[in-house]
Motif scaffolding. Structure first.
Motif, short mmCIF file in Angstrom:
data_model
loop_
_atom_site.label_atom_id
_atom_site.label_comp_id
_atom_site.label_asym_id
_atom_site.label_seq_id
_atom_site.Cartn_x
_atom_site.Cartn_y
_atom_site.Cartn_z
N UNK A 159 13.45 -3.32 6.48
CA UNK A 159 13.75 -2.24 7.54
C UNK A 159 15.22 -2.22 7.83
N UNK A 160 16.23 -0.66 8.35
CA UNK A 160 17.46 -0.60 9.06
C UNK A 160 17.28 0.42 9.91
N UNK A 161 17.50 -0.18 11.21
CA UNK A 161 17.54 0.45 12.20
C UNK A 161 18.47 2.21 11.83
N UNK A 162 17.15 3.21 12.67
CA UNK A 162 17.98 4.72 12.07
C UNK A 162 18.13 5.01 13.53
N UNK A 163 18.28 5.01 14.61
CA UNK A 163 18.60 5.47 16.25
C UNK A 163 17.35 5.17 16.82
N UNK A 200 0.48 -1.43 0.06
CA UNK A 200 0.05 0.09 0.07
C UNK A 200 0.56 1.42 -0.36
N UNK A 201 1.91 1.07 0.72
CA UNK A 201 2.82 2.44 0.79
C UNK A 201 3.41 2.44 -0.54
N UNK A 235 9.57 4.47 4.44
CA UNK A 235 8.51 3.58 4.78
C UNK A 235 9.04 3.83 6.15
N UNK A 236 8.52 4.44 7.01
CA UNK A 236 8.82 4.35 8.51
C UNK A 236 8.10 3.79 9.75
N UNK A 237 8.86 2.68 10.71
CA UNK A 237 8.22 1.90 11.94
C UNK A 237 9.28 2.05 13.26
N UNK A 238 8.41 2.21 14.54
CA UNK A 238 8.99 2.18 15.69
C UNK A 238 8.70 0.69 16.11
N UNK A 239 9.51 0.15 17.04
CA UNK A 239 9.53 -0.50 17.73
C UNK A 239 10.38 -0.93 18.70
N UNK A 299 13.56 2.43 8.94
CA UNK A 299 13.08 2.31 7.67
C UNK A 299 13.38 1.80 6.30
N UNK A 300 13.32 2.04 5.34
CA UNK A 300 12.98 2.04 4.37
C UNK A 300 12.88 2.62 3.44
N UNK A 301 13.77 2.76 2.40
CA UNK A 301 13.87 3.90 1.77
C UNK A 301 14.15 3.62 -0.18
#
Length: 288
Positions: free
Chosen positions: A133-137, A104-105, A113-117, A283-285
């Motif tokens: 997904x890769x870690x950003x911070x 859908x994104x 696409x961003x998320x938090x876990x 995130x995924x870019x």
């Protein structure tokens, strides 16, 4: 692989009450349950631009097994409120929901696409890595109960209403560009949708100056952003917090998604903030 009897349906086919009940059932054993009622979920959908037609619910017959929601803003999307019933986990339901949300994104032409876990949620964290997904911070969630008013500090203080606070925040984003990264919950759109933003700026006698923006909800201060323009960030933040709690001593405070390396953190510790938990932002870019 998703079991044949399970379907993925748009969340827009369900009432907010049905979604609320399903969400709470998926979080009964969660590290941080964060239960909701229908009114809170409805406000959440509005404030964070969640599109229920792009969000998904996994069902088997008449039973909801899990759900995930997708927020959309210009060139970016946010996955949130992913959950599966405890007894139906590890059968591919969560992965199927995630793949549907990512599709859908892409249809929405999101470049990111961003998320938090929540830190410590190993199964979800592993799934997100599997899906690219890769870690950003790391992001902090901090709490402070009401306390005695602090002594004011600083020579000059200026309070900002919602309009001025948003102008100040957007000016910062325009001047710093990608160097200023805000969590989805703290972006200008979230403040604008919430309609309860305000801010505070201080000029210290030693030349230090800065501001903070936050939301004033019913008996709760939340979603803080701090920025120091000159001087020591800890001194500036201490002055800001002193003025804040002189005016709002009776308010609980909930600071959500503050970067773990924020330079103002020592001031928050001094004012009695306690870390509730941490999230890992991922995130995924994509090229669009």
């Amino acid at each position: 692989m998703l079991e044949p009897a399970i379907q993925l349906l748009p969340a827009g086919r369900f009432t907010v009450e049905e979604l609320t009940a399903a969400y709470n059932q998926t979080r009964v054993d969660y590290l941080v349950p964060m239960p909701m009622n229908a009114a809170r979920l409805a406000a959440y959908l509005d404030v964070y631009d969640v599109n229920l037609d792009d969000s998904l619910v996994a069902v088997e017959g008449e039973q909801i097994l899990g759900l995930g929601m997708l927020g959309a803003r210009a060139n970016r999307a946010w996955i949130t409120r992913l959950g599966v019933l405890p007894v139906r986990r590890r059968r591919g339901t969560g992965e199927a929901i995630m793949r549907g949300l990512l599709a859908a994104a892409r249809r929405a032409r999101a470049g990111r696409v961003i998320l938090e876990v929540i830190k410590g949620n190993v199964p979800a964290y592993t799934l997100f890595h599997k899906l690219g997904f890769v870690d950003t911070r790391e992001l902090l969630v901090l709490r402070r109960p009401p306390a005695q008013p602090a002594l004011e500090s600083g020579r000059q203080v200026t309070w900002m209403d919602q309009g001025d606070a948003l102008k100040t925040l957007r000016a910062l984003l325009q001047s710093q560009g990608s160097a200023c990264r805000l969590a989805w919950t703290n972006e200008p759109e979230s403040f604008e949708n919430g309609g309860d933003g305000m801010g505070l700026a201080v000029h210290l006698e030693n030349g230090g100056r800065g501001w903070m923006i936050f939301r004033r909800q019913k008996m709760l201060l939340s979603h803080f952003i701090f920025h120091t323009e000159a001087g020591d960030p800890v001194e500036v933040a201490e002055a800001l917090l002193a003025h804040l709690y002189q005016r709002f001593p009776e308010m609980d405070t909930y600071i959500e998604n503050l970067a773990a390396d924020d330079v103002h953190l020592p001031a928050l510790a001094k004012f009695g903030f306690i870390e509730a938990f941490r999230r890992i932002e991922m995130e995924q870019v994509w090229a669009v």
